[in-house]
Design a protein around this motif. Structure first.
Motif, short mmCIF file in Angstrom:
data_model
loop_
_atom_site.label_atom_id
_atom_site.label_comp_id
_atom_site.label_asym_id
_atom_site.label_seq_id
_atom_site.Cartn_x
_atom_site.Cartn_y
_atom_site.Cartn_z
N VAL B 32 0.79 -1.22 0.00
CA VAL B 32 0.00 0.00 0.00
C VAL B 32 0.83 1.28 0.00
O VAL B 32 0.27 2.37 -0.12
CB VAL B 32 -0.94 0.03 1.22
CG1 VAL B 32 -1.91 -1.15 1.16
CG2 VAL B 32 -0.15 -0.01 2.51
N GLY B 33 2.14 1.13 0.13
CA GLY B 33 2.97 2.33 0.13
C GLY B 33 3.07 2.95 1.51
O GLY B 33 2.25 2.69 2.39
N ALA B 35 2.65 6.00 2.58
CA ALA B 35 1.63 6.95 3.02
C ALA B 35 0.43 6.24 3.63
O ALA B 35 -0.27 6.80 4.47
CB ALA B 35 1.19 7.83 1.85
N ASN B 36 0.18 5.02 3.19
CA ASN B 36 -0.98 4.29 3.70
C ASN B 36 -0.62 3.16 4.65
O ASN B 36 -1.44 2.29 4.93
CB ASN B 36 -1.78 3.72 2.52
CG ASN B 36 -2.34 4.83 1.65
OD1 ASN B 36 -2.85 5.82 2.15
ND2 ASN B 36 -2.20 4.67 0.35
N ALA B 114 11.97 3.36 -2.23
CA ALA B 114 11.11 4.54 -2.42
C ALA B 114 10.98 5.33 -1.12
O ALA B 114 10.87 6.55 -1.12
CB ALA B 114 9.73 4.11 -2.92
N GLY B 118 12.55 8.21 -2.60
CA GLY B 118 11.38 8.70 -3.33
C GLY B 118 10.85 9.97 -2.69
O GLY B 118 11.51 10.60 -1.88
N SER B 119 9.62 10.32 -3.07
CA SER B 119 9.03 11.51 -2.49
C SER B 119 8.84 11.31 -0.99
O SER B 119 8.52 10.23 -0.54
CB SER B 119 7.68 11.79 -3.15
OG SER B 119 7.31 10.76 -4.03
N PRO B 120 9.03 12.37 -0.23
CA PRO B 120 8.87 12.25 1.22
C PRO B 120 7.42 11.88 1.57
O PRO B 120 6.49 12.25 0.86
CB PRO B 120 9.18 13.66 1.73
CG PRO B 120 9.76 14.41 0.58
CD PRO B 120 9.38 13.70 -0.67
N PRO B 122 4.06 12.41 3.16
CA PRO B 122 3.44 13.67 3.57
C PRO B 122 3.18 13.68 5.07
O PRO B 122 2.68 12.72 5.64
CB PRO B 122 2.13 13.70 2.80
CG PRO B 122 1.91 12.31 2.31
CD PRO B 122 3.23 11.65 2.22
#
Lengths: 233, 233
Positions: B32-33, B35-36, B114, B118-120, B122
């Motif tokens: 789910v990455g 962020a999740n 990642a 990768g992008s931080p 949030p």
DNA sequence: TGTACATCAGTGAACGCGCGTTCACTGATGTAC
DNA sequence: TGTACATCAGTGAACGCGCGTTCACTGATGTAC
């Protein structure tokens, strides 16, 4: 006001609505990131019930796709128009202009940049509509190399290292598709240069330079000049 | 089994529990990455009530921090041990070994990669505990350059472009802190090389090479050889 | 070696939230004759 | 120019989920004497 062949009022309002949704979604992006972009929050902000958005985007992923395409286009447009402002013969100036345009756009739109060059959004699969816009940036670099080759000022690197056969074949295919007239070895250096641009911007944006460099613009400019030397611009 | 001065059974079980939580969280990450990433989901998988996790991590962010530190350490460890397998004098071989170790680790652990490059995430703010582990990779490259300088085989680039004063001062500070004995111009090239490694890996992992290169290992190897040429290895 | 007390792991209920998507509907705008 | 019908935007309720974190608690393990 009515000189156009009557674009229906409804379709104009519809286009404006789509723009509003995307604008609000971009703002959301900046607050919570792509993975947590919420249709309900966008609807709330827009003063509309959440199901209303489904008149404009079939799903959350569709909205994301639209934002991704817009981001590639905006970045490509920034690079192209920075390039267009200079004399065609100013190869190094054009290169630096593109580099700084990319970095400036990324700093101004960090979350849109992360959307296209950061980690992929989990569960999201990019449709093929994104490939065209995604190429605009690197194609601008290609046009510099092509102009340089045409003017006899840039050429295949002479330092000897040629790609192995398998890589050479792929590079040739890519060259024939998108970078006609550029020798493959030079194109490989161009791709590496483009990766260097985005890699350096990503390092800065994603926090790898924290506590390392303070004057990032100067460092970036220096590094991009080194790359320009390498490309023979 | 009991030769150590009696590490209490409780603290051993506790350490195992922390490992289990992180292992499950890493698996979640892949689905789910970051962020999740959900504490409740981790607890469910572990067969424990969600509030139980708070005995081990004070919050979701604390768990994320632990995963980030582990990822930097694993990547750094992969690079260091690939380097250690070769003779100190094999500068190019060591460089290529590090490059491939980084890429291989990233391909094997794409979501952990990642997480760090990768992008931080949030809303997440990295504490300072991450800076040490984050440096291990680039320090391995630094050790190659240092050995090369000591042996008189690698030196400040002679192509002339020196950093401007502001950049030179920052580079000097970084050099004195982390890369003693390496001329600043060479160090700047080393940093660019490191960015090239991670930029190329990120391009591959984040989908920028889709429909462009198929044989990515060969392309990567070729590009890293070009970088090695540049560094004089 | 045995007992009393302190530490700690894990429970289960609760608080106060959030989400994407579907569906039958009302009422306004546009189109064809 | 006026009327009838089709199209479309937006509503509001509902389905079936999810989340992080807190808190008072039970019962087991470890420690000190």
């Amino acid at each position: 006001m009515t000189e156009r062949p009557a674009v229906s009022i409804r379709s104009r309002v519809r286009a404006e609505m789509i723009e509003s949704i995307k604008t609000i979604a971009r703002a959301q992006l900046a607050e919570v990131g792509a993975a947590n972009l919420s249709l309900r929050a966008v609807a709330r902000e827009l003063g509309v019930v959440s199901s209303a958005l489904y008149r404009y985007f079939a799903s959350r992923d569709d909205l994301l796709t639209a934002l991704i395409i817009d981001a590639y286009d905006a970045l490509g447009e920034a690079a192209e128009s920075a390039d267009a402002r200079l004399d065609r013969a100013e190869l190094r100036g054009r290169w630096l202009a593109i580099c700084h345009a990319v970095r400036d756009w990324a700093l101004a739109h960090p979350h849109e940049y992360a959307l296209i060059y950061g980690s992929p959004v989990p569960g999201y699969r990019a449709p093929t509509d994104t490939v065209g816009p995604a190429q605009r940036g690197v194609l601008a670099l290609g046009s510099i190399l092509r102009d340089g080759v045409a003017a006899g000022r840039v050429s295949e690197p002479t330092d000897g290292r040629r790609p192995p056969a398998a890589v050479g074949a792929e590079l040739t295919r890519v060259r024939d598709l998108a970078f006609p007239g550029i020798p493959v070895g030079l194109m490989a250096r161009g791709i590496a240069a483009w990766i260097q641009v985005l890699g350096t911007v990503s390092f800065e944006l994603f926090g790898q330079f924290n506590n390392v460099f303070a004057d990032r613009a100067a460092h970036f400019d220096y590094q991009m000049n080194v790359v320009a030397d390498r490309l023979g611009l």
